[in-house]
Design a protein around this motif. Structure first.
Motif, PDB file in Angstrom:
ATOM      1  N   VAL A  48       0.849  -1.185   0.000  1.00 36.27           N
ATOM      2  CA  VAL A  48       0.000   0.000   0.000  1.00 36.27           C
ATOM      3  C   VAL A  48       0.882   1.232   0.000  1.00 36.27           C
ATOM      4  N   SER A  93      -7.957   4.531 -13.763  1.00 32.24           N
ATOM      5  CA  SER A  93      -8.417   4.047 -12.462  1.00 32.24           C
ATOM      6  C   SER A  93      -9.321   2.838 -12.666  1.00 32.24           C
ATOM      7  N   PRO A  96     -12.443  -1.302  -7.117  1.00 29.29           N
ATOM      8  CA  PRO A  96     -12.042  -2.417  -6.254  1.00 29.29           C
ATOM      9  C   PRO A  96     -12.747  -3.703  -6.669  1.00 29.29           C
ATOM     10  N   ASP A  97     -12.069  -4.813  -6.524  1.00 26.51           N
ATOM     11  CA  ASP A  97     -12.556  -6.161  -6.835  1.00 26.51           C
ATOM     12  C   ASP A  97     -12.619  -6.457  -8.336  1.00 26.51           C
ATOM     13  N   ALA A 115      -7.244  -4.307  -5.328  1.00 24.37           N
ATOM     14  CA  ALA A 115      -7.475  -4.119  -3.895  1.00 24.37           C
ATOM     15  C   ALA A 115      -7.796  -2.658  -3.591  1.00 24.37           C
ATOM     16  N   TRP A 116      -7.144  -1.742  -4.312  1.00 24.02           N
ATOM     17  CA  TRP A 116      -7.392  -0.309  -4.128  1.00 24.02           C
ATOM     18  C   TRP A 116      -6.876   0.439  -5.359  1.00 24.02           C
ATOM     19  N   SER A 117      -7.372   1.653  -5.564  1.00 25.96           N
ATOM     20  CA  SER A 117      -6.957   2.479  -6.692  1.00 25.96           C
ATOM     21  C   SER A 117      -7.075   3.943  -6.285  1.00 25.96           C
ATOM     22  N   ALA A 118      -5.965   4.699  -6.396  1.00 31.34           N
ATOM     23  CA  ALA A 118      -5.982   6.107  -5.992  1.00 31.34           C
ATOM     24  C   ALA A 118      -4.783   6.842  -6.555  1.00 31.34           C
ATOM     25  N   ILE A 122      -2.381   1.739  -8.233  1.00 32.25           N
ATOM     26  CA  ILE A 122      -3.300   0.641  -7.919  1.00 32.25           C
ATOM     27  C   ILE A 122      -2.604  -0.380  -7.026  1.00 32.25           C
TER      28      ILE A 122
END
Length: 244
Positions: A48, A93, A96-97, A115-118, A122
């Motif tokens: 992360v 972007s 999630p999933d 799992a996440w994107s910001a 990713i």
């Protein structure tokens, strides 16, 4: 019909040099390799952005990969990879999933989910834990005479070739930062050519192999990472719109 792409994220314009396996010369690429390199983590969790790992538990290299989802594929610059997942730079972007596959070396696909994107980054959680060092050093597969150390985008479109003073239109099979594969039965190993792809600057190159109506061309100067990553997403979006 493929879904429309999410927004494309802005990128840096800094440069660095890297030796391309497809070219005998030093090539120029442009993510932020001057500042960003891949950290190989031996922690089991998905990397992360906020996490900091002790220097004794990571190795720094440079590695890009191919990310595929929903009929699309894109270049991803890996910032951190661990047995459980990776963190990477992506020019779009994803929710999630979202199911994805990651190809770090040609012919070796790893399944996972977002799992996440910001902020142009990713996190991907792998479906099964991997041996990081084994994956990064997996045997290279591909056409003889053209070592595929850079991810190759499989995008079919017309391109122009200038060889021996003649311009010919051929079909692109795939493209990487370091070269292209084209449908062409008139090229011979060692031919000097210039490749023109709509949306990209012309690139000089040398034919590395040619057989069965196809040829692999290695660029003398590689396409910058950000340039190719953006072009690929734009081109696939255009093709999806044309098919709609």
């Amino acid at each position: 019909m493929r879904p429309h792409l999410p927004r494309i994220v802005a990128s840096s314009k800094r440069h660095r040099h890297l030796t391309d396996a497809c070219s005998p010369r030093v090539t120029t690429i442009t993510p932020s390799e001057a500042d960003i390199r891949t950290e190989i983590s031996f922690q089991p969790e998905v990397p992360v952005m906020e996490r900091r790992i002790d220097d004794r538990s990571k190795i720094s290299v440079y590695r890009s990969a191919m990310l595929r989802w929903g009929g699309y594929e894109a270049l991803c610059l890996i910032r951190n990879i661990s047995p459980g997942g990776l963190m990477g730079k992506l020019h779009t972007s994803l929710p999630p999933d979202e199911p994805v596959t990651v190809e770090i070396r040609s012919g070796s696909a790893i399944s996972g989910r977002i799992a996440w994107s910001a902020d142009g980054m990713i996190g991907v959680q792998f479906d099964e834990r991997i041996d990081v060092l084994e994956v990064l050093h997996a045997p290279v597969q591909g056409e003889p005479g053209l070592t595929q150390r850079m991810p190759r985008l499989r995008i079919t479109c017309p391109v122009s070739l200038v060889a021996e003073g003649m311009r010919v239109s051929v079909t692109l099979v795939d493209v990487s930062q370091g070269g292209v594969k084209v449908e062409a039965d008139f090229l011979r190993e060692g031919d000097a050519v210039t490749v023109g792809v709509h949306g990209l600057e012309p690139r000089r190159g040398v034919v590395r192999w040619a057989h069965d109506g196809r040829a692999g061309i290695g660029f003398l100067v590689a396409i910058p990472f950000d340039t190719l990553a953006r072009w690929a997403l734009d081109r696939q979006s255009e093709l999806a719109g044309a098919d709609a």
